[in-house]
Each structure stands twice: as C-alpha cells, then as structure tokens.
Design an enzyme around this catalytic site. Sequence first.
Site, PDB file in Angstrom:
ATOM      1  N   SER A   1      15.024  21.295 -16.543  1.00 22.95           N
ATOM      2  CA  SER A   1      14.223  22.050 -17.003  1.00 22.95           C
ATOM      3  C   SER A   1      14.707  23.314 -17.706  1.00 22.95           C
ATOM      4  O   SER A   1      15.974  23.672 -17.559  1.00 22.95           O
ATOM      5  CB  SER A   1      14.056  22.251 -15.592  1.00 22.95           C
TER       6      SER A   1
ATOM      7  N   HIS B   1       0.730  -1.753  -0.292  1.00 18.78           N
ATOM      8  CA  HIS B   1       0.085  -0.314   0.367  1.00 18.78           C
ATOM      9  C   HIS B   1       0.683   1.338   0.415  1.00 18.78           C
ATOM     10  O   HIS B   1       0.442   1.747   0.319  1.00 18.78           O
ATOM     11  CB  HIS B   1      -0.954  -0.564   1.131  1.00 18.78           C
TER      12      HIS B   1
ATOM     13  N   LYS C   1      16.803  21.295 -12.032  1.00 19.03           N
ATOM     14  CA  LYS C   1      16.246  20.312 -12.039  1.00 19.03           C
ATOM     15  C   LYS C   1      17.201  19.009 -12.480  1.00 19.03           C
ATOM     16  O   LYS C   1      17.258  19.269 -13.778  1.00 19.03           O
ATOM     17  CB  LYS C   1      15.471  20.390 -12.887  1.00 19.03           C
TER      18      LYS C   1
ATOM     19  N   GLU D   1       9.560   8.440 -16.534  1.00 20.05           N
ATOM     20  CA  GLU D   1       8.577   8.897 -16.875  1.00 20.05           C
ATOM     21  C   GLU D   1       8.228   8.206 -18.405  1.00 20.05           C
ATOM     22  O   GLU D   1       6.921   7.962 -19.009  1.00 20.05           O
ATOM     23  CB  GLU D   1       8.321  10.049 -17.163  1.00 20.05           C
TER      24      GLU D   1
END
Length: 468
Positions: A286, A165, A292, A299
């Site tokens: 970024s 979980h 970043k 992704e």
Amino acid sequence: MPDSIHPPKSSKAWGGVFREPTDKRVEAFSQSVSFDKRLANDDIDGSIAHARMLAVCGIISAEEASQIVTGLEEIRSEIARGEFEFTAAKEDIHLHIESALTARLGDTGRKLHTARSRNDQVATDLRLHCRHAIDRLDSGLHEVQRAFLDFAQREPGLVIPGYTHLRRAQPVLAAHQLLAWCEKFQRDRQRLADCRSRTNILPLGSGALAGTSLPIDREHVRHALDFESVAANSLDAASDRDFVCELAFVLSLTAVHLSQWAEEWILWSTEEFGFLRLPERFCTGSSIMPQKINPDVLELVRGKSARMIGNVQALLVLLKGLPTAYNRDLQEDKEAIFDSIDTLEAMLGVTAPLVAGTKFDHARVAATLERGHLDATSLMEALIAAGVPQRTAHEAVGHLVRRAMTRGVSLAELSDEEFGREYANWKSSFRSALGASRAVERMVSFGSTAPVQVADQLAVWQHRLNAP
Ligand code: ARG
C-alpha cells in the site's frame, strides 16, 4: 487475352463500382486492422494453402503459386520484424496482406483471391487462431493442475477444516481440497477439447455465401491446414460464429473457477484465517499503509473474470439479430474473443507460480482445528453404525454439541457420563470417532477425504498429468 483487361484504378480491393472515394471517417470507423492484425500468421497460412490448392486444381500455374508462397512468407517476416505498414485505408489484415502481395507480384498477386471471399477467409483465419489459442490454454491449464498437484503432494497428511456456507463443517485433507481444483480444471480442459472439435472445421471454399463456380478442392485445403472436416453448407460456414461464443463461454467458466480459487485463498491468507502464506513476490503493498502485504494478484484474477463473462454476453447479443450469411457486424466478434483469450492466458500465467510458492501455516491450522465441532458428523455416523436411526443419532449429537458449546469445550472433552445421558448404550470406544484427524481417517466412501482415497487420487493425477 491479357491478364489485366482493365488496369485497376481504385486503391480499394472493391473499388470498381464506386463513383466517389470512401469518406475518411468511414475508413476510420470501419477499419479492423488495428485489432485483426493479430490474425496475420493465420491469414498467411490460409492463403498459402489456398494458393497451393489453386495450382493443384489447375486454376493458377505452379509457378504462380510458388511466387505467391514466397511473397507471403516475405510479408510474414516483414510483419514479424515490425516493418509492415498498417493503414485504416486498407480496412483489415486480409486486404493489407493481399495488397502487399500485389505490390510485389503484380497480376500474380491479384490472382490469390480467386475462388475466395473475405467472408470465408476471415472465418478460416479466426478458426485457426482459436484453435491455436485452445492448444496454448490447454497447456496453461495443465501447468496450473501440475502446480496444485505438487502442492497436494507436499502436504499429504495435513488436516484442515472443511467449510460449507463458509461455516466449519467437517475436517478434510488439504490435499483433497487442492485436488478439487484439479477436477474443475480437468472439466475445463475437456470443454476446450470439445470446443476444439467444433472449431476445427474448414469454411474456406464457401465463397461469399454460395460457393464458387471454379473447380476447387476443399479437401486439399482441409488437409494442408489440418482441419478435421470441411463445412458442408456455404451459407452457414461463412457466418457461423458458434465456436467463438462457445470458446468465450468455456474460457469464462475457467475464469470463474480461478476466481473462486482466488476468493478462497484471499480468505485463507487473512490474519483471521491464517491458513496460507502467499509468496511475497506475488503480493503488493500500500502506498499509505506501510504494513500492508496485499493479495492483489488474487484479487485481479477474481476481478478479470468479470470482463470475460461480459464478453460471452457481447458475443451472444452480437449474433442474435443476424440474418443468414455474412453481415459486417461479425467483425465485432474479434475484440471480445481476443480479450478473453489474452485475459485467461495472463491469469494462468500467474496462477501456477503463485500456487507453487504458497505454503500452509501448520501451526495456525492446528491451533483452531478442534474448534467448531468438525467431528460431530463422525460421531453421529458411529452411532448409526451401532444401530441408532439416523434422525435419532443426529438429535442426540445435536444435544451433545449444544452442551459442549455451552461449556466452551470440544466433543472429546465431554465426560462419558455426559455422553451416557444422551445415549444409553454409550461406550468409550465411540471416542475413536472424535477429533478431526480420526474423523478424516474413518471415511471409507470412494471420492471421500479418507487418506487412502486421497492417496489413490494423488496417484491417478500424477499419472494423468504426466501422460503425454
Ligand atoms: N474485416 C472483416 C471482418 O472481420 C472481414 C470480412 C469483410 N467482408 C466483407 N464482405 N466486408 O469480418
């Protein structure tokens, strides 16, 4: 009688019966050569096997077969060199290759399509193409498994929190967690092998739908193209695309596994978790925020799986309304399956090196390992082993965890007196069940995260992935 009774007038392979030329818009709408040209090699392999068989069966001469084979090999090289011209007017790759052959050989080229239709031809080409893709993807998966195994072997003793979980549950060895991915990819490889056996059946010789009245030898072609068997029903064989759906599904499930892995590692490499350090060469930045370092590769692995799942849907819906035998709708099978093959190949291509370049941050893992009472189940099982009924032990340890939570300490930091209040027969020897590392070491069941079990599994995988 001359070979050509009527010199062909139409530029189309099927033009004889037509009284007007095809509308240009129809040519543009119905062409498939823009995407099925990638079947060129498979088409040529199939045609060579077919031509040789026609000669063995005495349907064309040995000299004609040999000219056809030479001509097809020349066309293969021309395509490979990028010198071959593709045009919507010639519909698909099959007609392109045949017309190039006829341009070279005249009537001899016009004999290649004897005892064959494009229906059994395209089915054969696509099976060959999928079979080759299955073999490449299997070795791609093998590479990925190798990368996970290598990573596990670099971290044989590291204990990390295990989650259910997405909440801290029980401690596990990092190696155990990494080998979990090897198991999933092994099932994917088994599914690929299973799908391969249903793909590897020869449709050629089914004709358009009914077979042929010419004395062909399908077994000869089967052997030449290394198919396992010959399809037994011409109606079914010319239109069966089960193998395409099946492969799209197998690939999409593999993509789902990669997506789950990507999601886990995106989380684990956050500032918040901090367990993993991804290789910077597999991250991107970024354009506005200078600090970043983003996990875009992971992704995109997660994101690209979506399209592959969509391809399974597209293929199933494509087939659901089709009556027996070939329907032109089937031309729409290719872009979906090609896309799934390409996408998974690309995903596997970045996964192995990304895994190879990733490291655990031992200090960050250790800093929080004793948080979250990961050893509660271990303590409960120690009480059970001493004769306490499971439900009683569960409740007692639940009370102890609540006490530790209230005080903001670990279970090991509770006093013997506090333990004694929950369990009258408490002995300090029960403390050997406490602490993440001890909890891991106390596991004994087969397949568990115990160091001896994981060491056995590492050896099993080492052997399995090295075997030829
Ligand atoms: N381009 C077609 C396809 O991909 C080849 C088969 C065409 N057959 C036909 N009878 N029109 O399905």
